[in-house]
Design an enzyme around this catalytic site. Sequence first.
Site, PDB file in Angstrom:
ATOM      1  N   SER A   1      -0.796 -22.346 -25.162  1.00 48.32           N
ATOM      2  CA  SER A   1      -1.710 -22.499 -26.289  1.00 48.32           C
ATOM      3  C   SER A   1      -1.036 -23.330 -27.360  1.00 48.32           C
ATOM      4  O   SER A   1       0.180 -23.290 -27.523  1.00 48.32           O
ATOM      5  CB  SER A   1      -2.063 -21.133 -26.863  1.00 48.32           C
ATOM      6  OG  SER A   1      -0.932 -20.613 -27.522  1.00 48.32           O
ATOM      7  N   LYS A   2      -1.856 -24.057 -28.104  1.00 49.35           N
ATOM      8  CA  LYS A   2      -1.291 -24.983 -29.079  1.00 49.35           C
ATOM      9  C   LYS A   2      -0.582 -24.253 -30.217  1.00 49.35           C
ATOM     10  O   LYS A   2       0.167 -24.848 -30.962  1.00 49.35           O
ATOM     11  CB  LYS A   2      -2.359 -25.941 -29.597  1.00 49.35           C
ATOM     12  CG  LYS A   2      -3.449 -25.285 -30.393  1.00 49.35           C
ATOM     13  CD  LYS A   2      -4.468 -26.314 -30.843  1.00 49.35           C
ATOM     14  CE  LYS A   2      -5.584 -25.614 -31.597  1.00 49.35           C
ATOM     15  NZ  LYS A   2      -6.778 -26.399 -31.743  1.00 49.35           N
ATOM     16  N   ARG A   3      -0.830 -22.957 -30.345  1.00 45.51           N
ATOM     17  CA  ARG A   3      -0.139 -22.184 -31.386  1.00 45.51           C
ATOM     18  C   ARG A   3       1.358 -22.063 -31.064  1.00 45.51           C
ATOM     19  O   ARG A   3       2.181 -21.843 -31.938  1.00 45.51           O
ATOM     20  CB  ARG A   3      -0.725 -20.775 -31.478  1.00 45.51           C
ATOM     21  CG  ARG A   3      -1.792 -20.681 -32.521  1.00 45.51           C
ATOM     22  CD  ARG A   3      -2.128 -19.243 -32.819  1.00 45.51           C
ATOM     23  NE  ARG A   3      -2.655 -19.184 -34.173  1.00 45.51           N
ATOM     24  CZ  ARG A   3      -2.540 -18.152 -34.991  1.00 45.51           C
ATOM     25  NH1 ARG A   3      -1.904 -17.079 -34.605  1.00 45.51           N
ATOM     26  NH2 ARG A   3      -3.039 -18.190 -36.199  1.00 45.51           N
TER      27      ARG A   3
ATOM     28  N   ARG B   1       6.045 -26.218 -37.366  1.00 47.16           N
ATOM     29  CA  ARG B   1       6.636 -25.058 -36.680  1.00 47.16           C
ATOM     30  C   ARG B   1       8.146 -25.175 -36.607  1.00 47.16           C
ATOM     31  O   ARG B   1       8.884 -24.218 -36.809  1.00 47.16           O
ATOM     32  CB  ARG B   1       6.071 -24.950 -35.256  1.00 47.16           C
ATOM     33  CG  ARG B   1       5.021 -23.879 -35.089  1.00 47.16           C
ATOM     34  CD  ARG B   1       4.761 -23.581 -33.632  1.00 47.16           C
ATOM     35  NE  ARG B   1       4.541 -24.776 -32.858  1.00 47.16           N
ATOM     36  CZ  ARG B   1       3.335 -25.259 -32.549  1.00 47.16           C
ATOM     37  NH1 ARG B   1       2.263 -24.643 -32.966  1.00 47.16           N
ATOM     38  NH2 ARG B   1       3.219 -26.361 -31.833  1.00 47.16           N
TER      39      ARG B   1
END
Length: 495
Positions: free
Chosen positions: A252-254, A468
């Site tokens: 997932s892009k998270r 991030r």
Amino acid sequence: MTVRTRVAPSPTGDPHVGTAYIALFNLAFARQHGGQFILRIEDTDQTRSTAESEQAILDSLRWLGLEWDEGPDVGGPHGPYRQSERKHIYKDYALELVEKGFAFHCYRTPEELDELRELRRAEGKHTALKQSDLALPEEEVARRAAAEMPFVIRMVVPEEGVCEIEDMLRGTIEMDWGQVDAQILLKSDGMPTYHLANIVDDHLMAITHVIRGEEWINSAPKHKLLYQYFGWDMPVLCHMPLLRNPDKSKLSKRKNPTSILYYKRMGYLPEALLNYLGRMGWSMPDEREKFTRQEMFEHFDLTRVSLGGPVFDQEKLSWLNGTWIREELNPEQFAQAFIEWGLNPEYLKSIIPLIQPRVERFSDVAPLAGFFLSGMLPINEESFAHKSLTLDDVRRILQFAAWQLDQQADWDKDVLFGVLKQLAEPLGFKIRDFLFPLFVAITGTSQSVSVVDAMGILGPDMSRARVRFALDKIGGPSKKETKRWEKEFQALQQS
Ligand code: GLU
């Protein structure tokens, strides 16, 4: 029988590595059998589909060297290959099922559906609604029809019993009909849902093998039933394992960049990325790690795909890419590939207007624009020193911005500025201060070109990855803090 496979992406976002992965296995299977591979655009969700997303998908798949024999841009005998251009086809099929008693008009309102589901939940039952649950008295149906109230067409599904699905990799899968909804086939705006359009097109396009992600297994019973209702042969099904983050959660892009555009911007070679995707759940008979597309196709055997969730690990990919760069490119080819990657006219054209007003000599360009040709930047806690923001403020700003950017679909720079400004105010920061940590995370310094311009050019995944990375560098929030902040963030979204 000629083998015909397809990949059927929905153009609702950035081109996903999962799409390339599925496309690769479909192409390999088709080539191995001397068959054809089709690209179909599934854009029945008109509110989320965009022409830019479709173009980016086509460009990215082609960049990776995945070519299709038929598709929206190359045409073919079974076109059109874009579902929005096939709208007129689906309605008649839905009506055919109504006539045969396999589908029905449903005038239930969204509120009524909620109530019906709530009722079932309260009784401890599964919330799948069947024709019998949805039925209205005849006069009421007549009244709603006369008042031209919106309706949908739904398929009849068995109330109970077991549905058996044959899957090439998994054998027989049993699923309980009790959990399957009377699926909508035609929406109130006349557009088909995925299920109807997908099987009508697979049939009309003479698809013989449906190789797709595991997340579609639950749709298989409905599809099987639709093939039966229409009296058509069903293609062979093969559900591939989902790509996973290194922590084994679904990619997932998270947690991990998922856009092919990110890997392109990071400077991976398309051949290496394709090679790596070929290793997801599959291996060469001699287990060698590095192989070309052609070598993969020569030795391909779909039944050897292993179902243990393949981990998409950037470090592993980087290692493989390094071997390609060192072993496959001579200095001249390296130079050529590097120019194509970072110094191509299109990319330079987007960057130059931002830096030209800020330079006095060409020798100023590299220090100012280097971050456009970089991956993660050399930053640390000191990079975030600021006269009025504490390090805790910086962490808070970066974390809230990260969440905001994760869910941001429209990546236009003015829109980005708008949403960041909206976030700054309730958190009690001036927009100038709020943008400071983002400047540092995205460009490496606070003295740079506009941060939203830079984010626009770098794209969503590279921007998210840098934010991030910055959070990791300064130490993101603790578990407790994350919980508290997440609640705060949710509340802000609702206000
Ligand atoms: N449009 C679906 C997707 O986005 C296609 C699923 C399938 O292959 O049936 O993945």
